[in-house]
Design a protein around this motif. Structure first.
Motif, PDB file in Angstrom:
ATOM      1  N   ILE A  95      23.385  51.508 -64.357  1.00 28.29           N
ATOM      2  CA  ILE A  95      23.226  52.440 -63.226  1.00 28.29           C
ATOM      3  C   ILE A  95      23.352  51.722 -61.945  1.00 28.29           C
ATOM      4  O   ILE A  95      22.819  50.785 -61.675  1.00 28.29           O
ATOM      5  CB  ILE A  95      21.823  53.130 -63.416  1.00 28.29           C
ATOM      6  CG1 ILE A  95      21.465  53.593 -64.582  1.00 28.29           C
ATOM      7  CG2 ILE A  95      21.512  53.799 -62.408  1.00 28.29           C
ATOM      8  CD1 ILE A  95      19.986  54.028 -64.719  1.00 28.29           C
ATOM      9  N   ASP A  96      24.359  52.391 -61.229  1.00 29.71           N
ATOM     10  CA  ASP A  96      25.035  51.614 -60.081  1.00 29.71           C
ATOM     11  C   ASP A  96      24.680  52.827 -58.797  1.00 29.71           C
ATOM     12  O   ASP A  96      25.119  53.874 -58.909  1.00 29.71           O
ATOM     13  CB  ASP A  96      26.407  51.440 -60.162  1.00 29.71           C
ATOM     14  CG  ASP A  96      26.909  50.580 -58.918  1.00 29.71           C
ATOM     15  OD1 ASP A  96      26.230  50.384 -57.925  1.00 29.71           O
ATOM     16  OD2 ASP A  96      28.150  49.912 -59.111  1.00 29.71           O
ATOM     17  N   ILE A  97      23.648  52.182 -58.018  1.00 27.17           N
ATOM     18  CA  ILE A  97      23.424  53.112 -56.913  1.00 27.17           C
ATOM     19  C   ILE A  97      23.710  52.679 -55.570  1.00 27.17           C
ATOM     20  O   ILE A  97      23.430  51.703 -55.166  1.00 27.17           O
ATOM     21  CB  ILE A  97      21.793  53.386 -56.753  1.00 27.17           C
ATOM     22  CG1 ILE A  97      21.255  53.793 -58.234  1.00 27.17           C
ATOM     23  CG2 ILE A  97      21.356  54.596 -55.813  1.00 27.17           C
ATOM     24  CD1 ILE A  97      19.897  54.118 -58.330  1.00 27.17           C
ATOM     25  N   THR A  98      24.337  53.630 -54.712  1.00 28.17           N
ATOM     26  CA  THR A  98      24.755  53.159 -53.424  1.00 28.17           C
ATOM     27  C   THR A  98      24.207  54.398 -52.382  1.00 28.17           C
ATOM     28  O   THR A  98      24.612  55.543 -52.553  1.00 28.17           O
ATOM     29  CB  THR A  98      26.152  52.875 -53.263  1.00 28.17           C
ATOM     30  OG1 THR A  98      26.717  51.939 -54.088  1.00 28.17           O
ATOM     31  CG2 THR A  98      26.553  52.439 -51.564  1.00 28.17           C
ATOM     32  N   SER A  99      23.408  53.999 -51.439  1.00 32.90           N
ATOM     33  CA  SER A  99      23.130  54.934 -50.446  1.00 32.90           C
ATOM     34  C   SER A  99      23.333  54.903 -48.822  1.00 32.90           C
ATOM     35  O   SER A  99      23.802  53.436 -48.624  1.00 32.90           O
ATOM     36  CB  SER A  99      21.196  55.234 -50.530  1.00 32.90           C
ATOM     37  OG  SER A  99      21.201  55.578 -51.764  1.00 32.90           O
ATOM     38  N   ALA A 106      23.884  50.308 -48.835  1.00 32.47           N
ATOM     39  CA  ALA A 106      23.425  49.243 -49.530  1.00 32.47           C
ATOM     40  C   ALA A 106      23.682  49.618 -51.143  1.00 32.47           C
ATOM     41  O   ALA A 106      23.566  50.938 -51.385  1.00 32.47           O
ATOM     42  CB  ALA A 106      21.820  49.057 -49.552  1.00 32.47           C
ATOM     43  N   ASP A 107      23.783  48.587 -51.989  1.00 31.54           N
ATOM     44  CA  ASP A 107      24.647  49.060 -53.078  1.00 31.54           C
ATOM     45  C   ASP A 107      23.664  47.994 -54.124  1.00 31.54           C
ATOM     46  O   ASP A 107      23.850  46.821 -54.080  1.00 31.54           O
ATOM     47  CB  ASP A 107      26.022  48.522 -52.937  1.00 31.54           C
ATOM     48  CG  ASP A 107      27.049  48.911 -54.167  1.00 31.54           C
ATOM     49  OD1 ASP A 107      26.410  49.453 -55.137  1.00 31.54           O
ATOM     50  OD2 ASP A 107      28.155  48.543 -53.945  1.00 31.54           O
ATOM     51  N   ILE A 108      23.561  48.765 -55.172  1.00 33.75           N
ATOM     52  CA  ILE A 108      22.731  47.634 -56.287  1.00 33.75           C
ATOM     53  C   ILE A 108      23.063  48.474 -57.604  1.00 33.75           C
ATOM     54  O   ILE A 108      23.392  49.598 -57.844  1.00 33.75           O
ATOM     55  CB  ILE A 108      21.412  47.899 -56.205  1.00 33.75           C
ATOM     56  CG1 ILE A 108      20.088  47.098 -56.898  1.00 33.75           C
ATOM     57  CG2 ILE A 108      20.692  49.319 -56.128  1.00 33.75           C
ATOM     58  CD1 ILE A 108      18.708  46.987 -56.786  1.00 33.75           C
ATOM     59  N   SER A 109      22.859  47.731 -58.628  1.00 30.49           N
ATOM     60  CA  SER A 109      23.204  47.947 -60.295  1.00 30.49           C
ATOM     61  C   SER A 109      22.466  47.185 -61.111  1.00 30.49           C
ATOM     62  O   SER A 109      22.330  46.104 -60.585  1.00 30.49           O
ATOM     63  CB  SER A 109      24.607  48.406 -60.561  1.00 30.49           C
ATOM     64  OG  SER A 109      25.155  47.228 -61.043  1.00 30.49           O
ATOM     65  N   ILE A 203      27.495  41.130 -54.706  1.00 31.07           N
ATOM     66  CA  ILE A 203      27.823  40.188 -56.033  1.00 31.07           C
ATOM     67  C   ILE A 203      27.702  40.995 -56.817  1.00 31.07           C
ATOM     68  O   ILE A 203      26.508  41.691 -57.097  1.00 31.07           O
ATOM     69  CB  ILE A 203      27.189  38.869 -55.976  1.00 31.07           C
ATOM     70  CG1 ILE A 203      27.451  37.996 -54.794  1.00 31.07           C
ATOM     71  CG2 ILE A 203      27.635  38.164 -57.219  1.00 31.07           C
ATOM     72  CD1 ILE A 203      26.345  36.785 -54.805  1.00 31.07           C
ATOM     73  N   GLU A 204      28.564  41.423 -58.048  1.00 33.03           N
ATOM     74  CA  GLU A 204      28.330  42.334 -59.216  1.00 33.03           C
ATOM     75  C   GLU A 204      29.295  42.208 -60.253  1.00 33.03           C
ATOM     76  O   GLU A 204      29.988  43.112 -60.558  1.00 33.03           O
ATOM     77  CB  GLU A 204      28.499  43.787 -58.518  1.00 33.03           C
ATOM     78  CG  GLU A 204      29.862  43.960 -57.870  1.00 33.03           C
ATOM     79  CD  GLU A 204      30.066  45.327 -57.085  1.00 33.03           C
ATOM     80  OE1 GLU A 204      30.234  46.270 -57.986  1.00 33.03           O
ATOM     81  OE2 GLU A 204      30.170  45.594 -56.121  1.00 33.03           O
ATOM     82  N   PRO A 205      28.663  40.923 -60.683  1.00 32.93           N
ATOM     83  CA  PRO A 205      29.755  40.572 -61.975  1.00 32.93           C
ATOM     84  C   PRO A 205      29.582  41.518 -63.031  1.00 32.93           C
ATOM     85  O   PRO A 205      28.556  42.166 -63.406  1.00 32.93           O
ATOM     86  CB  PRO A 205      29.187  39.331 -62.343  1.00 32.93           C
ATOM     87  CG  PRO A 205      27.751  39.126 -61.878  1.00 32.93           C
ATOM     88  CD  PRO A 205      27.833  40.115 -60.587  1.00 32.93           C
ATOM     89  N   TRP A 234      25.535  43.426 -63.256  1.00 31.14           N
ATOM     90  CA  TRP A 234      24.168  43.482 -62.432  1.00 31.14           C
ATOM     91  C   TRP A 234      24.788  43.300 -60.969  1.00 31.14           C
ATOM     92  O   TRP A 234      25.678  42.524 -60.967  1.00 31.14           O
ATOM     93  CB  TRP A 234      23.341  42.494 -62.681  1.00 31.14           C
ATOM     94  CG  TRP A 234      22.550  42.460 -64.076  1.00 31.14           C
ATOM     95  CD1 TRP A 234      23.188  42.642 -65.225  1.00 31.14           C
ATOM     96  CD2 TRP A 234      21.090  42.582 -63.966  1.00 31.14           C
ATOM     97  NE1 TRP A 234      22.105  42.730 -66.386  1.00 31.14           N
ATOM     98  CE2 TRP A 234      20.781  43.082 -65.456  1.00 31.14           C
ATOM     99  CE3 TRP A 234      20.136  43.000 -63.236  1.00 31.14           C
ATOM    100  CZ2 TRP A 234      19.585  43.197 -66.043  1.00 31.14           C
ATOM    101  CZ3 TRP A 234      18.758  42.920 -63.898  1.00 31.14           C
ATOM    102  CH2 TRP A 234      18.636  43.123 -65.337  1.00 31.14           C
ATOM    103  N   GLU A 235      23.828  43.762 -59.976  1.00 33.11           N
ATOM    104  CA  GLU A 235      24.366  43.748 -58.519  1.00 33.11           C
ATOM    105  C   GLU A 235      23.612  43.846 -57.503  1.00 33.11           C
ATOM    106  O   GLU A 235      22.511  44.691 -57.844  1.00 33.11           O
ATOM    107  CB  GLU A 235      25.577  45.181 -58.377  1.00 33.11           C
ATOM    108  CG  GLU A 235      25.926  45.238 -56.853  1.00 33.11           C
ATOM    109  CD  GLU A 235      26.904  46.175 -56.644  1.00 33.11           C
ATOM    110  OE1 GLU A 235      26.840  47.484 -57.296  1.00 33.11           O
ATOM    111  OE2 GLU A 235      27.630  46.300 -55.645  1.00 33.11           O
ATOM    112  N   HIS A 236      23.487  43.027 -56.530  1.00 37.93           N
ATOM    113  CA  HIS A 236      22.828  43.099 -55.397  1.00 37.93           C
ATOM    114  C   HIS A 236      23.831  43.056 -54.170  1.00 37.93           C
ATOM    115  O   HIS A 236      24.785  42.592 -54.379  1.00 37.93           O
ATOM    116  CB  HIS A 236      22.062  41.930 -55.268  1.00 37.93           C
ATOM    117  CG  HIS A 236      20.498  42.076 -56.108  1.00 37.93           C
ATOM    118  ND1 HIS A 236      19.625  42.978 -55.754  1.00 37.93           N
ATOM    119  CD2 HIS A 236      19.825  40.840 -56.763  1.00 37.93           C
ATOM    120  CE1 HIS A 236      18.767  42.776 -56.598  1.00 37.93           C
ATOM    121  NE2 HIS A 236      18.818  41.576 -57.439  1.00 37.93           N
TER     122      HIS A 236
END
Ligand code: MF3
Ligand code: CO
Ligand code: CO
Length: 252
Positions: A95-99, A106-109, A203-205, A234-236
Motif C-alpha cells: 500500500i503506497d500512500i502520498t498526501s 510525503a510518501d510512504i509504503s 528511498i523505496e526499493p 517498502w518506502e520512507h
C-alpha cells in the motif's frame, strides 16, 4: 546535472507533518488488509481519512491515476489500481500512500501479509524491508552519496537470490510529488551526488523474487514482474539534517 532543492527547517517541518499523517494512514490501512476485503475498500478508507485530516490524496488524478492510493498485490511491482480484487489468504500487498498537507508532500509504503504468509513471500518482504532500512543507514556514514544506497541494497537482495527493480526509483519530494534526484536502488558505475543537509527524498526499493524486469499492463499503470513471480516494496520519506538522516514518515 540534477537540480536538488535544499529545504529549510520550516519546509522540513511541513513535510514531517504530512509524513506523520501518511504514516498513520498507512498503519490503519494495513489493519484492514484481511482476506475478503477489496482493494477498493482500502482506497475508500485512505481517501476518506486523508480528506478528514485536511490533506489531499496526491495520487488521485496525478498524471491521470484514477484512485487515491496504489495497491500492488503479489506480482504487481508498483502502481496497482484499487478495484474489485478481493484479498485472499497468503497474498502480499503493498500500500503506497502520498498526501499533500499545507502544500507539501510525503510518501510512504509498506508491504503487508494477508493472513499467513508463505515462506518465500515472508523472506522477500522481510528482505525488501531490510533493503529500505540499510539504505537509510548508509546515508548516515561520512560523505554518503546517493549511489551508496543502491550499492548496499543490491548486495542484500543478491545475497537472498532476489533482484532489484530498475524501472522505478526513489525521488526528491517537497512541494512537488517527484523532484530531483532520482534515487536508484541498484548499483551504479559512477558515484552519485553527495547527500547534503536540506535534501529531502524517498528511498523505496522494489525487490523481485525472480528477474528484475517489469512490464506495464494495458491500463497504463499496473507494473508487474515479467516472470509472474512476487515483488515487494517498502518506502520512507527522509531528510538529511545537520545531525544526520531523519525519517519523516513515522507515526507521532
Ligand atoms: N507513490 C508512488 C511513489 O512512490 C507514486 C505513485 S504515482 C501514482 O513515487 F500516480 F501512481 F499514484
Ligand atoms: Co510512494
Ligand atoms: Co515515492
Amino acid at each position: 546535472m540534477p537540480k536538488i532543492l535544499i529545504k529549510t527547517s520550516k519546509e522540513i517541518e511541513r513535510i514531517r507533518d504530512c509524513g506523520m499523517l501518511v504514516a498513520e494512514t498507512l498503519a490503519r490501512a494495513g489493519e484492514i488488509c484481511k482476506a475478503g476485503i477489496t482493494t477498493q475498500e482500502i482506497d475508500d478508507f485512505v481517501k476518506e481519512f486523508t480528506l478528514k485530516n485536511g490533506a489531499i490524496p496526491a495520487c488521485l488524478g496525478y498524471k491521470g491515476f484514477p484512485k487515491s492510493v496504489c495497491t500492488s498485490v503479489n506480482e504487481v511491482v508498483t502502481h496497482g489500481i484499487p478495484g474489485a480484487y478481493e484479498l485472499k489468504d497468503g497474498d502480499i500487498i503493498n500500500i503506497d500512500i502520498t498526501s499533500i498537507l499545507n502544500g507539501y508532500h510525503a510518501d510512504i509504503s509498506e508491504t503487508f501479509f494477508v493472513g499467513k504468509p508463505k515462506p518465500n513471500a515472508e523472506e522477500l518482504v522481510n528482505t525488501a524491508k531490510e533493503c529500505l532500512y540499510e539504505g537509510i543507514r548508509v546515508c548516515n556514514l561520512p560523505n554518503a552519496r546517493f549511489s551508496d544506497i543502491g550499492a548496499i541494497i543490491s548486495g542484500i537482495a543478491e545475497e537472498h537470490g532476489f533482484s532489484v527493480v530498475k524501472d522505478y526509483c526513489g525521488h526528491g519530494i517537497g512541494r512537488a510529488f517527484h523532484e530531483d534526484p532520482l534515487v536508484l536502488h541498484y548499483r551504479q558505475r559512477l558515484p552519485g551526488p553527495k547527500i547534503e543537509p536540506g535534501m529531502v527524498f524517498t528511498i523505496e526499493p522494489m525487490i523481485n523474487e525472480g528477474i528484475y524486469k517489469t512490464k506495464t499492463l494495458s491500463d497504463g499503470w499496473t507494473a508487474v514482474t515479467t516472470d509472474g513471480k512476487l515483488s515487494a516494496q517498502w518506502e520512507h520519506t527522509v531528510a538529511m539534517t545537520s545531525h544526520g538522516l531523519e525519517i519523516l514518515t513515522l507515526v507521532s
